[in-house]
Design a protein around this motif. Sequence first.
Motif, PDB file in Angstrom:
ATOM      1  N   UNK A 114       0.820  -1.214   0.000  1.00 39.05           N
ATOM      2  CA  UNK A 114       0.000   0.000   0.000  1.00 39.05           C
ATOM      3  C   UNK A 114       0.852   1.261   0.000  1.00 39.05           C
ATOM      4  N   UNK A 115       1.934   1.254   0.755  1.00 39.68           N
ATOM      5  CA  UNK A 115       2.771   2.449   0.803  1.00 39.68           C
ATOM      6  C   UNK A 115       3.467   2.682  -0.531  1.00 39.68           C
TER       7      UNK A 115
ATOM      8  N   UNK B 154      -9.473   1.781  -0.907  1.00 41.50           N
ATOM      9  CA  UNK B 154      -9.949   2.573   0.235  1.00 41.50           C
ATOM     10  C   UNK B 154      -8.799   2.879   1.197  1.00 41.50           C
ATOM     11  N   UNK B 155      -7.923   1.898   1.420  1.00 42.13           N
ATOM     12  CA  UNK B 155      -6.772   2.144   2.285  1.00 42.13           C
ATOM     13  C   UNK B 155      -5.780   3.095   1.616  1.00 42.13           C
ATOM     14  N   UNK B 156      -5.663   3.047   0.306  1.00 45.30           N
ATOM     15  CA  UNK B 156      -4.804   3.997  -0.401  1.00 45.30           C
ATOM     16  C   UNK B 156      -5.342   5.416  -0.254  1.00 45.30           C
ATOM     17  N   UNK B 157      -6.656   5.564  -0.341  1.00 42.14           N
ATOM     18  CA  UNK B 157      -7.265   6.891  -0.184  1.00 42.14           C
ATOM     19  C   UNK B 157      -6.932   7.459   1.187  1.00 42.14           C
ATOM     20  N   UNK B 158      -7.037   6.632   2.204  1.00 38.48           N
ATOM     21  CA  UNK B 158      -6.726   7.098   3.556  1.00 38.48           C
ATOM     22  C   UNK B 158      -5.249   7.487   3.665  1.00 38.48           C
ATOM     23  N   UNK B 159      -4.389   6.748   2.987  1.00 34.06           N
ATOM     24  CA  UNK B 159      -2.946   7.025   3.061  1.00 34.06           C
ATOM     25  C   UNK B 159      -2.582   8.363   2.437  1.00 34.06           C
TER      26      UNK B 159
ATOM     27  N   UNK C  94       3.215   6.198  -5.471  1.00 37.73           N
ATOM     28  CA  UNK C  94       2.955   6.395  -6.898  1.00 37.73           C
ATOM     29  C   UNK C  94       1.838   7.410  -7.114  1.00 37.73           C
ATOM     30  N   UNK C  95       0.820   7.385  -6.262  1.00 41.40           N
ATOM     31  CA  UNK C  95      -0.261   8.375  -6.357  1.00 41.40           C
ATOM     32  C   UNK C  95       0.275   9.774  -6.086  1.00 41.40           C
TER      33      UNK C  95
END
Length: 676
Positions: free
Chosen positions: A420-421, A455-460, A426-427
């Motif tokens: 995820x990190x 969803x976890x990427x959005x939070x990150x 990359x985002x």
Amino acid sequence: MEIVAGIDVGGTFTDVLLHHPGTGELRLAKVFSTPGRQADGLLTGLRQFDVPLGELDAVVHGTTVATNAVLERKGSRTALVTTRGFRDVLELRRRDRPTTYGLTGAYRPLVPRSRSFEVDERVDADGRVVEPLSAGSVRAVADALRAAEVESVAVCLLNSYANADHERTLAHELRRLLPDVEVTASYEVCPEPGEFERATTTVVNAFVRAPMSRYLGAVQERLKHEGFARDVQVMQSNGGLIPARRAGELAVRTLLSGPAAGTVAAAAFGEAAGLPDVISCDMGGTSFDVALIPGGRPAVTAESAIDYGIPIKVPMIDITTIGAGGGSIASVDRAGILQVGPESAGSDPGPACYGRGGTRPTVTDANIVLGRISAEQRLGTQDGFTLDRDAAVEAVRAHVAEPLGLDVTAAALAIIRFANEKMANAIRMVSVDKGHDPREFALVGFGGAGPMHVAELARAVGATTVLVPPHPGALSAYGCLIADVKYDYVTAVGSEVDDCTAGGIERILADQAELGRKTLEADGFGDEDIAVEHVAEMSFAKQLYSIRVPLGGDREAWTPAKLTEEFHREYLAIYQGRNPSGSIRLISLRTVVAGKRKPVEQVVTTPGEHPAPRERTVVFADGSHTVPVLGREHLRPGEVLAGPAIVEQSDTTIVLPPATTTTVHSNGSLIVKVAS
């Protein structure tokens, strides 16, 4: 009635969507890809529908053949022919390094110096002939190419973008003297300044032209054998389609074929949900592809890099790719540090849980250990494919948990956090690094693994809205269904704006538009279905990089003053600062001519009664939760779901973590609100 098949061949799965306009139904086939025999997986997917191929009106294809040929160095035996004194252009490149502070870096050009040849000729930067093309040196080079047993030749003469006469003559003579050798000339694929970039683009096209032509020819022939008599359409890197008969000649334009299709579809679903500013997040089996889509239009770049030292100077949707997919392999290095990717298990042998011989843990194995994927769930539509949770547990235990001194659950969570990190970074690369705040964008999660992580990427990254389309595991195939046919033309100008005339600019744009119209008419488009858009590539004098200045569809009245005004406006929008003084250069003029295809009208059926939801234990960052497990086909428009929850469908699993609220959109998309 027009039955259309959209096909995306990925590293792990081949996705096929069939749209039937009579019912508005979208039918999905998701089967294993067949590396080295991609047409096999494609046909396996098509045969799962009870529709004779002769009844299909269109087959639209996104492919990774060209990309894989470059990355794996498995293209044609290629040579470079250039102006005498410039045979080292590929080795000299820009003298950059793969990492900013690295002291070493491996670089292997697609064409070795031993297959770089020179001819006697010279054209200056203004297009004036300094030395005529020597007929004797042309014959000598043809003999050398024959002796080198090359299969393909890239012709890139100095300053041919300003005057292509020598290059045109040389390419013609080589085709005559070497009839069995493919010849690509730079004026055909990249008539722009930038000697190194133009050379690499031409070389890449020559390198992948034969493999791409063979592959598309095989697909066309096998479909024809089963009754399909039309041209296969191929997705280009700019988000538009091109007939297969042209795609082989311009293979360099298909390098980001599959990811570009997904970006087109992500933009469409974002706009339909009232979310014009989105970031597409495509997590497949092998890679994670991310692109910025401000205002509903994917960002386009005139230059990208497919690999270190191999820039490509053709219009592409600006996509950043990293090795982080569901099949990315997790390991512990010699320093005792966890690593995830970029190596992937692919489709053969695949993750350990696939039961196809893989024994090393992947992101998918970590998800099944954590309960986010059920061993009972059927992924894809291929018969006989089941998941093996015990194999996933053993792989994570042996290769990650024991080396790190963790239990299996903690090790699986560590794999997910690491992956995820990487994806969150990359985002940030496509948003923060380019002056955009990701908190102002919605993330569109798709690909076979994307909905499990988005969803976890959005939070990150601080985003609060996520969109999951109706067929997320096959969204690139859906992008193939809705994309338009596109041709891109460019003419180098290379002079200061004040030295240009409105009449000269109008003539260039008019000629490009007319060429595009004639090409589309030959493809069967009527005048009412053709759209034209112009772009100017401009920069301040002595700046290396240019910016794209949209000119719309109007080709008239582009005076130097009006061009300067538009350039300053675009410069300010990009860099958010005061414009530096100095003269402005018009590098080139581009025209994109699009043939509008019939829209895909999808009918969303209203399901009957909800079956009682199943439950299972799923591990999140804050611990274990007993969560409801819902079938996506049973969700009704307007329905609201509170996380944590799991939503299953045949092409993916959607993970809704704690502190999320999900609403079902009228078109079937899930709009997820993520608490910060």
